[in-house]
Scaffold this active site. Structure first.
Site, PDB file in Angstrom:
ATOM      1  N   SER A 176       3.891  -0.228  -1.718  1.00 53.42           N
ATOM      2  CA  SER A 176       2.199   0.256  -0.448  1.00 53.42           C
ATOM      3  C   SER A 176       1.287   1.296  -1.934  1.00 53.42           C
ATOM      4  O   SER A 176       2.011   2.529  -1.766  1.00 53.42           O
ATOM      5  CB  SER A 176       3.190   0.312   0.094  1.00 53.42           C
ATOM      6  OG  SER A 176       1.942   1.398   1.261  1.00 53.42           O
ATOM      7  N   TYR A 227       8.690   5.205   7.540  1.00 49.36           N
ATOM      8  CA  TYR A 227       7.954   4.455   6.303  1.00 49.36           C
ATOM      9  C   TYR A 227       7.912   4.404   4.873  1.00 49.36           C
ATOM     10  O   TYR A 227       8.514   4.021   3.871  1.00 49.36           O
ATOM     11  CB  TYR A 227       7.208   3.188   7.371  1.00 49.36           C
ATOM     12  CG  TYR A 227       6.436   1.996   6.725  1.00 49.36           C
ATOM     13  CD1 TYR A 227       6.991   1.441   5.938  1.00 49.36           C
ATOM     14  CD2 TYR A 227       5.316   2.562   5.757  1.00 49.36           C
ATOM     15  CE1 TYR A 227       6.789   0.140   5.195  1.00 49.36           C
ATOM     16  CE2 TYR A 227       4.277   1.174   5.014  1.00 49.36           C
ATOM     17  CZ  TYR A 227       5.162   0.502   4.406  1.00 49.36           C
ATOM     18  OH  TYR A 227       4.605  -0.406   4.007  1.00 49.36           O
ATOM     19  N   LYS A 280       9.267   3.891   0.920  1.00 49.28           N
ATOM     20  CA  LYS A 280       8.357   3.424  -0.579  1.00 49.28           C
ATOM     21  C   LYS A 280       8.620   4.279  -1.757  1.00 49.28           C
ATOM     22  O   LYS A 280       8.781   3.203  -2.558  1.00 49.28           O
ATOM     23  CB  LYS A 280       7.594   3.271   0.225  1.00 49.28           C
ATOM     24  CG  LYS A 280       6.919   1.681   0.830  1.00 49.28           C
ATOM     25  CD  LYS A 280       7.459   0.474   0.689  1.00 49.28           C
ATOM     26  CE  LYS A 280       7.754  -1.335   1.226  1.00 49.28           C
ATOM     27  NZ  LYS A 280       8.424  -1.931   1.112  1.00 49.28           N
TER      28      LYS A 280
END
Ligand code: UFG
Length: 345
Positions: free
Chosen positions: A124, A149, A153
Site C-alpha cells: 500500500s 495496519y 505492510k
C-alpha cells in the site's frame, strides 16, 4: 498455469481472479470468507463462464494450506489475505500483527518456494507515510507508519524482501496500491464493506442509496486546490490487471525483486470525487463538512512511470468510470444475500 490467490474472494482478489482467467491462467482461491462472501465465487464464475477452484481455509492454517499446495501445485502466488481497516488496526493491533504478519510468515514456511516462480504481494502507498515529494516514486523513503495496519505492510514488505533475497530462482513483486475504487463493469463483483464504511467511495454510494444519511467530508482547510484531501483513485480492474502483468513478468525473469506503485498518476480531491459521482449517478449527494480525520495525509498521488515502463501497464478507466461502476454495484447489491449486509451499523 495455476496461480494461488490468498484472499481471492475479496475486493481486489476477486477482480484479479477474473483478470487471470482472461489471461489464460487458472486461479486457485483460498479464502476463509471472514471478510468476504461465498456468492462472490459464483459471480466470478458467471463473469468468466466457467467453474473456479476455491477452498475455504485460513491462510494461517499450515496443515490445510500445505495440503492445498500439494494438491494444486501452483507456479505463482498472489497474496491478498490480510485485514485492511486502518481505524480497526489502532483499536485492535494484535489482530493485524497476527493476520497480516504472523500468517504471512506461516504461509512462507509452508510454500515450496522452489516451485513458486512468481510471488506478488499486496502492499500500500501507506508505506510512504507523509511523502516529501509528490508525485511519490518507489524510491521515496519509507516513513513511520500512521497505524498498525501501515506497519504490517512495511514489515510484510521487509520480510518478503529478505526471504526472496535468499532464494535464487523466484521473483517477488511488491505492489503499492493507491486508492482502489470502482467495481467490475458487469456489476457482479465489487467492494463489500463490513458495517459502516470508512472509505470514501462506499460511503458515497451508501449515502446516495439511502443506507447512510449524510457524507461528512473530513476537513476543508487543507492546503490543496479546494481545501479537501487529494488521493490517487485507481479502478480495481486496472489494479487487477497490474497483478497479472506483475505475475507474468515475474514468471519470465525468475529471480527479481520489484516494487511498483499502482496508481493513475493523477490526484483528485474529495470534492472532485463527489462532483464526478453526482454527474454519473444524476444524484445530488447529501454531504457536509466536518473536522479533519486524524491520520489523513493531505495530499498523495503516484508517480507511475516505472510500472508503465517496465510492465507496459496503464490505467484505462477514468474517475467517472470508477464511480459509475461503484454506483452500479451498490444498486445491484440488493440482489445478493450476504452476511455483512446485516451489519450495516
Ligand atoms: N473521506 C471523507 N469522508 C469519509 C471517508 C473519507 O471525507 O467518510 C476522505 C478522507 O478524509 C480522505 C479521502 O476521503 O481524504 C480518502 O479516504 P479513504 O478512507 O477512502 O482512503 P485513505 O486514503 O484514507 O486510505 C487508503 C486505503 C488504506 C491505505 C491508505 C494509504 O483505504 O488502506 O489509503 O494512504 F492505508
Amino acid at each position: 498455469m495455476k496461480i494461488l490467490l490468498t484472499g481471492g474472494a475479496g475486493f481486489i482478489g476477486s477482480h484479479t481472479a477474473v483478470a487471470l482467467i482472461e489471461n489464460g491462467f487458472e486461479p486457485i482461491i483460498v479464502d476463509d470468507f471472514r471478510n468476504s462472501e461465498p456468492f462472490v465465487i459464483k459471480n466470478i464464475e458467471k463473469i468468466v463462464g466457467k467453474k473456479i477452484t476455491s477452498y475455504s481455509s485460513d491462510i494461517g492454517n499450515k496443515e490445510e494450506v500445505k495440503n492445498i499446495l500439494q494438491k494444486e501445485n501452483p507456479i505463482g502466488v498472489i497474496h491478498f489475505a490480510a485485514d485492511k481497516a486502518v481505524n480497526e488496526s489502532v483499536v485492535n493491533p494484535m489482530k493485524y500483527y497476527q493476520n497480516n504478519v504472523l500468517n504471512l510468515i506461516n504461509f512462507l514456511e509452508v510454500i515450496d518456494i522452489a516451485k513458486i516462480n512468481s510471488f506478488v504481494f499486496s502492499s500500500s502507498c501507506t508505506v510512504y507515510g507523509v511523502p516529501d515529494k509528490i508525485p511519490v516514486k518507489e524510491t521515496a523513503s519509507i516513513k513511520p507508519a500512521f497505524s498498525p495496519y501501515g506497519y504490517t505492510k512495511q514489515v510484510g514488505e521487509r520480510i518478503l524482501n529478505d526471504f526472496f533475497k535468499s532464494l535464487p530462482s523466484s521473483s517477488l513483486t511488491l505492489l503499492r496500491y493507491f486508492n482502489p475504487i470502482g467495481a467490475h463493469p458487469s456489476g457482479l463483483i465489487g467492494e463489500l464493506p463490513i458495517g459502516v464504511p470508512s472509505n470514501l467511495v462506499p460511503y458515497i454510494t451508501q449515502t446516495a442509496i439511502g443506507k447512510r444519511k449524510k457524507l461528512t467530508v473530513f476537513g476543508k482547510d487543507y492546503d490543496t486546490k479546494d481545501g479537501t484531501c487529494i488521493r490517487d483513485y485507481i479502478h480495481v480492474v486496472d489494479l487487477a490487471n497490474a497483478h497479472v502483468a506483475s505475475l507474468k513478468k515475474g514468471l519470465e525473469s525468475k529471480d527479481s525483486i520489484k516494487v511498483f506503485n499502482v496508481g493513475t498518476g493523477k490526484g483528485a480531491s474529495v470534492l472532485d470525487v463527489i462532483t464526478a459521482f453526482e454527474k454519473v449517478s444524476k444524484h445530488d449527494l447529501n454531504y457536509g463538512f466536518g473536522p479533519r480525520r486524524a491520520g489523513d495525509v493531505p495530499k498523495i498521488y503516484s508517480d507511475n512511470t516505472l510500472i508503465k515502463h517496465e510492465l507496459d501497464w496503464d490505467a484505462k478507466f477514468s474517475l467517472e468510470d470508477c464511480l459509475e461502476h461503484s454506483w452500479n454495484w451498490e444498486k445491484n447489491l440488493i440482489k445478493f444475500k450476504y452476511k455483512s449486509a446485516k451489519k450495516q451499523d
